[in-house]
Design an enzyme around this catalytic site. Structure first.
Site, PDB file in Angstrom:
ATOM      1  N   ARG A 149      40.069  40.312  44.319  1.00  0.00           N
ATOM      2  CA  ARG A 149      40.467  41.703  44.529  1.00  0.00           C
ATOM      3  C   ARG A 149      40.313  41.993  46.015  1.00  0.00           C
ATOM      4  O   ARG A 149      39.518  41.352  46.699  1.00  0.00           O
ATOM      5  CB  ARG A 149      39.586  42.653  43.722  1.00  0.00           C
ATOM      6  CG  ARG A 149      39.609  42.425  42.212  1.00  0.00           C
ATOM      7  CD  ARG A 149      38.633  43.369  41.515  1.00  0.00           C
ATOM      8  NE  ARG A 149      38.677  43.223  40.063  1.00  0.00           N
ATOM      9  CZ  ARG A 149      37.838  42.463  39.355  1.00  0.00           C
ATOM     10  NH1 ARG A 149      36.879  41.788  39.997  1.00  0.00           N
ATOM     11  NH2 ARG A 149      37.930  42.386  38.042  1.00  0.00           N
ATOM     12  N   LYS A 173      33.472  43.796  40.260  1.00  0.00           N
ATOM     13  CA  LYS A 173      33.292  45.134  39.699  1.00  0.00           C
ATOM     14  C   LYS A 173      31.937  45.232  39.005  1.00  0.00           C
ATOM     15  O   LYS A 173      31.486  44.287  38.366  1.00  0.00           O
ATOM     16  CB  LYS A 173      34.400  45.438  38.688  1.00  0.00           C
ATOM     17  CG  LYS A 173      35.726  45.818  39.333  1.00  0.00           C
ATOM     18  CD  LYS A 173      36.716  46.257  38.282  1.00  0.00           C
ATOM     19  CE  LYS A 173      38.006  46.749  38.923  1.00  0.00           C
ATOM     20  NZ  LYS A 173      38.992  47.175  37.904  1.00  0.00           N
ATOM     21  N   HIS A 245      46.847  42.899  45.385  1.00  0.00           N
ATOM     22  CA  HIS A 245      46.668  42.537  43.975  1.00  0.00           C
ATOM     23  C   HIS A 245      47.780  41.601  43.489  1.00  0.00           C
ATOM     24  O   HIS A 245      47.579  40.859  42.521  1.00  0.00           O
ATOM     25  CB  HIS A 245      46.633  43.803  43.117  1.00  0.00           C
ATOM     26  CG  HIS A 245      45.595  43.753  42.038  1.00  0.00           C
ATOM     27  ND1 HIS A 245      44.239  43.737  42.301  1.00  0.00           N
ATOM     28  CD2 HIS A 245      45.706  43.687  40.692  1.00  0.00           C
ATOM     29  CE1 HIS A 245      43.573  43.686  41.166  1.00  0.00           C
ATOM     30  NE2 HIS A 245      44.437  43.648  40.178  1.00  0.00           N
ATOM     31  N   ARG A 248      46.606  38.156  43.532  1.00  0.00           N
ATOM     32  CA  ARG A 248      45.687  37.892  42.411  1.00  0.00           C
ATOM     33  C   ARG A 248      46.485  37.581  41.140  1.00  0.00           C
ATOM     34  O   ARG A 248      46.175  36.632  40.414  1.00  0.00           O
ATOM     35  CB  ARG A 248      44.791  39.117  42.218  1.00  0.00           C
ATOM     36  CG  ARG A 248      43.764  39.017  41.103  1.00  0.00           C
ATOM     37  CD  ARG A 248      42.816  40.210  41.231  1.00  0.00           C
ATOM     38  NE  ARG A 248      42.091  40.503  40.014  1.00  0.00           N
ATOM     39  CZ  ARG A 248      40.940  39.926  39.664  1.00  0.00           C
ATOM     40  NH1 ARG A 248      40.414  38.986  40.436  1.00  0.00           N
ATOM     41  NH2 ARG A 248      40.319  40.260  38.558  1.00  0.00           N
ATOM     42  N   HIS A 271      37.102  38.657  34.630  1.00  0.00           N
ATOM     43  CA  HIS A 271      37.385  39.539  33.504  1.00  0.00           C
ATOM     44  C   HIS A 271      36.365  39.300  32.406  1.00  0.00           C
ATOM     45  O   HIS A 271      35.993  38.157  32.135  1.00  0.00           O
ATOM     46  CB  HIS A 271      38.787  39.269  32.945  1.00  0.00           C
ATOM     47  CG  HIS A 271      39.876  39.740  33.858  1.00  0.00           C
ATOM     48  ND1 HIS A 271      41.178  39.321  33.751  1.00  0.00           N
ATOM     49  CD2 HIS A 271      39.859  40.600  34.913  1.00  0.00           C
ATOM     50  CE1 HIS A 271      41.915  39.900  34.692  1.00  0.00           C
ATOM     51  NE2 HIS A 271      41.121  40.673  35.403  1.00  0.00           N
ATOM     52  N   TYR A 280      32.789  37.387  27.031  1.00  0.00           N
ATOM     53  CA  TYR A 280      31.831  36.537  27.735  1.00  0.00           C
ATOM     54  C   TYR A 280      31.988  35.060  27.388  1.00  0.00           C
ATOM     55  O   TYR A 280      31.359  34.545  26.484  1.00  0.00           O
ATOM     56  CB  TYR A 280      30.389  36.958  27.440  1.00  0.00           C
ATOM     57  CG  TYR A 280      30.103  38.376  27.789  1.00  0.00           C
ATOM     58  CD1 TYR A 280      30.222  38.824  29.103  1.00  0.00           C
ATOM     59  CD2 TYR A 280      29.729  39.282  26.820  1.00  0.00           C
ATOM     60  CE1 TYR A 280      29.976  40.138  29.429  1.00  0.00           C
ATOM     61  CE2 TYR A 280      29.472  40.605  27.143  1.00  0.00           C
ATOM     62  CZ  TYR A 280      29.607  41.018  28.447  1.00  0.00           C
ATOM     63  OH  TYR A 280      29.364  42.323  28.760  1.00  0.00           O
TER      64      TYR A 280
END
Length: 299
Positions: A149, A173, A245, A248, A271, A280
């Site tokens: 990002r 993030k 972006h 990305r 993500h 996860y």
């Protein structure tokens, strides 16, 4: 029940229990403010414990009439649901008036991507005779080579570069750290930038560890990166509207088209999930490195 008192408690819940970033908390509170404005505008004022399902539906109609797009409406509804979930958990309410509130159906917009030819053209259009040329070329190589990002790029630290083992550490993030493999091309230009160009830049106090600096020794702004990429697109006559972006998206698309495992790409992008049921996924670092080396066109 007082709106401002409930809002203060909700803010603490988001920060302390949900561990959300300041930006995310601000977004949630901004959405709640819209509901408060609506409640205050009613002839008989509404409060958190007197508002009902029909009032919330009327609120969504009110938001729609303001001209908000469906994705913004969906985000507001998500924020309102989180607020009432908090009140319910905190035993301030015995029922959730937002439980049956439905978000508008969203059309999934596929992000623009660049071809490898377009990326090469953009990079070749950078004027390396200018002082900022090598820095800008390195930034695009890292954006595309690692799928970062723009905020992750401008805040990238020298101490988080592990070029000898072909990894960089990224703060994403929610202040979540992740290790991302980095290909040979990006490593090559990072070394040139750091060892031959950046060493001649006067560095402002506190910015010593930042990889990409402007001529005054400060870290670059996100706006600068956006403008630099738009100028390069105009220079080569690229008709697409692109941003940092876009690199990305291109990173992920080219890896997947090359046969990379979706879960590996998910991990590299930072993500949390591919689907709502697959959250996860932890992958071996050597496997991640192998994926990018095998499938990324610049490796």
């Amino acid at each position: 029940m007082d709106w401002q008192k409930a809002k203060k408690g909700f803010s603490s819940y988001l920060r302390l229990e949900k561990s959300l970033s300041a930006n995310s908390v601000g977004a949630y509170l901004g959405d709640l403010d819209k509901l408060i404005q609506f409640a205050d505008s009613k002839l008989i004022k509404l409060y958190p414990d007197t508002i009902g399902m029909n009032d919330l539906r009327e609120f969504i109609m009110w938001v729609n009439e303001l001209g908000m797009i469906p994705s913004s409406q969906a985000r507001i509804i998500s924020g309102i649901k989180a607020f009432y979930k908090y009140l319910l958990m905190d035993n301030q309410l015995s029922y959730d008036p937002s439980e049956l509130l439905e978000a508008p159906k969203l059309m999934r917009k596929l992000p623009d991507t660049l071809s490898i030819v377009d990326i090469d053209k953009l990079i070749d259009a950078i004027d390396l005779s200018k002082p900022e040329g090598m820095r800008n070329k390195t930034m695009i190589e890292v954006l595309y080579g690692c799928g970062l990002r723009v905020t992750e790029l401008v805040n990238l630290r020298i101490s988080n570069l592990y070029l000898d083992i072909e990894f960089i550490k990224v703060l994403g993030k929610g202040n979540k750290e992740r290790l991302v493999p980095i290909g040979a091309q990006a490593i090559k230009f990072l070394k040139i930038w750091l060892q031959e160009v950046r060493v001649h830049t006067p560095v402002k106090m506190g910015e010593e560890d930042i990889v990409f600096l402007n001529r005054r020794g400060n870290r670059l702004s996100r706006v600068y990166v956006f403008m630099m990429i738009k100028e390069l697109a105009e220079k080569i006559g690229l008709k697409k509207s692109i941003s940092p972006h876009t690199f990305r998206h291109s990173f992920a698309t080219h890896l997947i088209e090359g046969g990379a495992d979706l879960r590996a790409v998910q991990e590299m992008l930072g993500h949390e999930s591919i689907t709502t049921t697959e959250i996860y996924t932890h992958l071996d670092r050597e496997y991640l490195k192998g994926v990018i080396i095998e499938h990324h066109p610049r490796s």
